[in-house]
Design a protein around this motif. Structure first.
Motif, PDB file in Angstrom:
ATOM      1  N   THR A   1      -9.863 -15.477   2.268  1.00  0.00           N
ATOM      2  CA  THR A   1      -9.580 -14.806   3.534  1.00  0.00           C
ATOM      3  C   THR A   1      -8.819 -13.530   3.221  1.00  0.00           C
ATOM      4  N   TYR A   2      -9.338 -12.400   3.656  1.00  0.00           N
ATOM      5  CA  TYR A   2      -8.637 -11.126   3.496  1.00  0.00           C
ATOM      6  C   TYR A   2      -7.582 -11.007   4.597  1.00  0.00           C
ATOM      7  N   VAL A   3      -6.444 -10.379   4.250  1.00  0.00           N
ATOM      8  CA  VAL A   3      -5.361 -10.224   5.225  1.00  0.00           C
ATOM      9  C   VAL A   3      -4.830  -8.793   5.205  1.00  0.00           C
ATOM     10  N   LEU A   4      -4.323  -8.369   6.370  1.00  0.00           N
ATOM     11  CA  LEU A   4      -3.701  -7.057   6.537  1.00  0.00           C
ATOM     12  C   LEU A   4      -2.500  -7.228   7.453  1.00  0.00           C
ATOM     13  N   SER A   5      -1.352  -6.704   7.045  1.00  0.00           N
ATOM     14  CA  SER A   5      -0.155  -6.806   7.885  1.00  0.00           C
ATOM     15  C   SER A   5      -0.316  -5.938   9.129  1.00  0.00           C
ATOM     16  N   GLU A   6       0.454  -6.260  10.154  1.00  0.00           N
ATOM     17  CA  GLU A   6       0.357  -5.524  11.416  1.00  0.00           C
ATOM     18  C   GLU A   6       0.673  -4.044  11.255  1.00  0.00           C
ATOM     19  N   ASP A   7       1.572  -3.710  10.328  1.00  0.00           N
ATOM     20  CA  ASP A   7       1.919  -2.295  10.139  1.00  0.00           C
ATOM     21  C   ASP A   7       0.955  -1.570   9.194  1.00  0.00           C
ATOM     22  N   GLY A   8      -0.027  -2.282   8.636  1.00  0.00           N
ATOM     23  CA  GLY A   8      -1.017  -1.669   7.761  1.00  0.00           C
ATOM     24  C   GLY A   8      -0.504  -1.318   6.380  1.00  0.00           C
ATOM     25  N   MET A   9       0.692  -1.780   6.026  1.00  0.00           N
ATOM     26  CA  MET A   9       1.300  -1.419   4.739  1.00  0.00           C
ATOM     27  C   MET A   9       1.101  -2.470   3.645  1.00  0.00           C
ATOM     28  N   THR A  10       0.621  -3.644   4.012  1.00  0.00           N
ATOM     29  CA  THR A  10       0.388  -4.703   3.030  1.00  0.00           C
ATOM     30  C   THR A  10      -0.988  -5.308   3.281  1.00  0.00           C
ATOM     31  N   ALA A  11      -1.758  -5.406   2.216  1.00  0.00           N
ATOM     32  CA  ALA A  11      -3.062  -6.054   2.285  1.00  0.00           C
ATOM     33  C   ALA A  11      -3.084  -7.143   1.229  1.00  0.00           C
TER      34      ALA A  11
ATOM     35  N   LEU B   1       0.812  -1.206   0.000  1.00  0.00           N
ATOM     36  CA  LEU B   1       0.000   0.000   0.000  1.00  0.00           C
ATOM     37  C   LEU B   1       0.852   1.266   0.000  1.00  0.00           C
ATOM     38  N   PRO B   2       0.352   2.344  -0.628  1.00  0.00           N
ATOM     39  CA  PRO B   2       1.113   3.587  -0.665  1.00  0.00           C
ATOM     40  C   PRO B   2       1.205   4.279   0.698  1.00  0.00           C
ATOM     41  N   LYS B   3       0.242   3.981   1.569  1.00  0.00           N
ATOM     42  CA  LYS B   3       0.267   4.494   2.944  1.00  0.00           C
ATOM     43  C   LYS B   3      -0.446   3.482   3.823  1.00  0.00           C
ATOM     44  N   PRO B   4      -0.117   3.455   5.095  1.00  0.00           N
ATOM     45  CA  PRO B   4      -0.745   2.451   5.959  1.00  0.00           C
ATOM     46  C   PRO B   4      -2.242   2.697   6.132  1.00  0.00           C
ATOM     47  N   VAL B   5      -2.958   1.591   6.320  1.00  0.00           N
ATOM     48  CA  VAL B   5      -4.381   1.669   6.637  1.00  0.00           C
ATOM     49  C   VAL B   5      -4.607   0.994   7.989  1.00  0.00           C
ATOM     50  N   THR B   6      -5.629   1.457   8.682  1.00  0.00           N
ATOM     51  CA  THR B   6      -5.991   0.853   9.956  1.00  0.00           C
ATOM     52  C   THR B   6      -6.806  -0.404   9.706  1.00  0.00           C
ATOM     53  N   ARG B   7      -6.962  -1.198  10.740  1.00  0.00           N
ATOM     54  CA  ARG B   7      -7.792  -2.399  10.642  1.00  0.00           C
ATOM     55  C   ARG B   7      -9.213  -2.022  10.237  1.00  0.00           C
ATOM     56  N   GLU B   8      -9.731  -0.928  10.807  1.00  0.00           N
ATOM     57  CA  GLU B   8     -11.098  -0.491  10.509  1.00  0.00           C
ATOM     58  C   GLU B   8     -11.231  -0.054   9.047  1.00  0.00           C
ATOM     59  N   GLU B   9     -10.226   0.679   8.531  1.00  0.00           N
ATOM     60  CA  GLU B   9     -10.254   1.086   7.124  1.00  0.00           C
ATOM     61  C   GLU B   9     -10.193  -0.145   6.217  1.00  0.00           C
ATOM     62  N   ALA B  10      -9.318  -1.072   6.544  1.00  0.00           N
ATOM     63  CA  ALA B  10      -9.189  -2.294   5.746  1.00  0.00           C
ATOM     64  C   ALA B  10     -10.484  -3.092   5.784  1.00  0.00           C
ATOM     65  N   ARG B  11     -11.063  -3.215   6.945  1.00  0.00           N
ATOM     66  CA  ARG B  11     -12.321  -3.967   7.077  1.00  0.00           C
ATOM     67  C   ARG B  11     -13.393  -3.371   6.172  1.00  0.00           C
ATOM     68  N   SER B  12     -13.490  -2.056   6.142  1.00  0.00           N
ATOM     69  CA  SER B  12     -14.476  -1.383   5.302  1.00  0.00           C
ATOM     70  C   SER B  12     -14.215  -1.668   3.818  1.00  0.00           C
ATOM     71  N   ILE B  13     -12.958  -1.574   3.408  1.00  0.00           N
ATOM     72  CA  ILE B  13     -12.605  -1.860   2.015  1.00  0.00           C
ATOM     73  C   ILE B  13     -12.909  -3.316   1.689  1.00  0.00           C
ATOM     74  N   PHE B  14     -12.508  -4.226   2.567  1.00  0.00           N
ATOM     75  CA  PHE B  14     -12.722  -5.657   2.324  1.00  0.00           C
ATOM     76  C   PHE B  14     -14.211  -5.984   2.213  1.00  0.00           C
ATOM     77  N   LEU B  15     -15.019  -5.396   3.097  1.00  0.00           N
ATOM     78  CA  LEU B  15     -16.462  -5.652   3.030  1.00  0.00           C
ATOM     79  C   LEU B  15     -17.072  -5.120   1.742  1.00  0.00           C
ATOM     80  N   SER B  16     -16.491  -4.055   1.187  1.00  0.00           N
ATOM     81  CA  SER B  16     -17.023  -3.497  -0.063  1.00  0.00           C
ATOM     82  C   SER B  16     -16.755  -4.412  -1.253  1.00  0.00           C
ATOM     83  N   THR B  17     -15.695  -5.221  -1.183  1.00  0.00           N
ATOM     84  CA  THR B  17     -15.377  -6.107  -2.311  1.00  0.00           C
ATOM     85  C   THR B  17     -15.803  -7.553  -2.082  1.00  0.00           C
TER      86      THR B  17
END
Length: 105
Positions: free
Chosen positions: A40-50, A10-26
């Protein structure tokens, strides 16, 4: 069986909540995809890789999803080009179904 792992740097980190919203949209896009039995959707702990971990009946069915249109949609959604890595999955332990699967293609 095939396991495909997709990742997006990712170009910038995302929070778990932001990722969850994006994942639910797709997520609805993956219902009833031929040959796909779990994603299974995944997000790295630092929010830089989904990404996603996809469980397929066959490589051909997996490759049918990862088209230029899929890649463009992913790039638009995540601001990054996806990578797709395929793995053979000769044995799967399913603790929910209480099964060990070793299906041949």
């Amino acid at each position: 069986m095939i396991t495909a792992v997709t990742t997006f740097k990712l170009p910038k980190p995302v929070t778990r909540e932001e990722a969850r919203s994006i994942f639910l949209s797709t997520a609805p896009l993956y219902r009833d995809v031929p040959g796909l039995f779990r994603k299974t959707y995944v997000l790295s702990e630092d929010g830089m890789t989904a990404g996603g971990i996809y469980f397929w009946n066959s490589r051909g069915e997996a490759e049918a999803l990862y088209t230029a249109a899929w890649r463009a949609r992913a790039r638009d959604k995540y601001g990054a080009d996806p990578t797709v890595t395929y793995f053979e999955s000769p044995v799967v332990v399913d603790n929910v179904a209480k099964e060990i699967n070793s299906r041949d293609e």
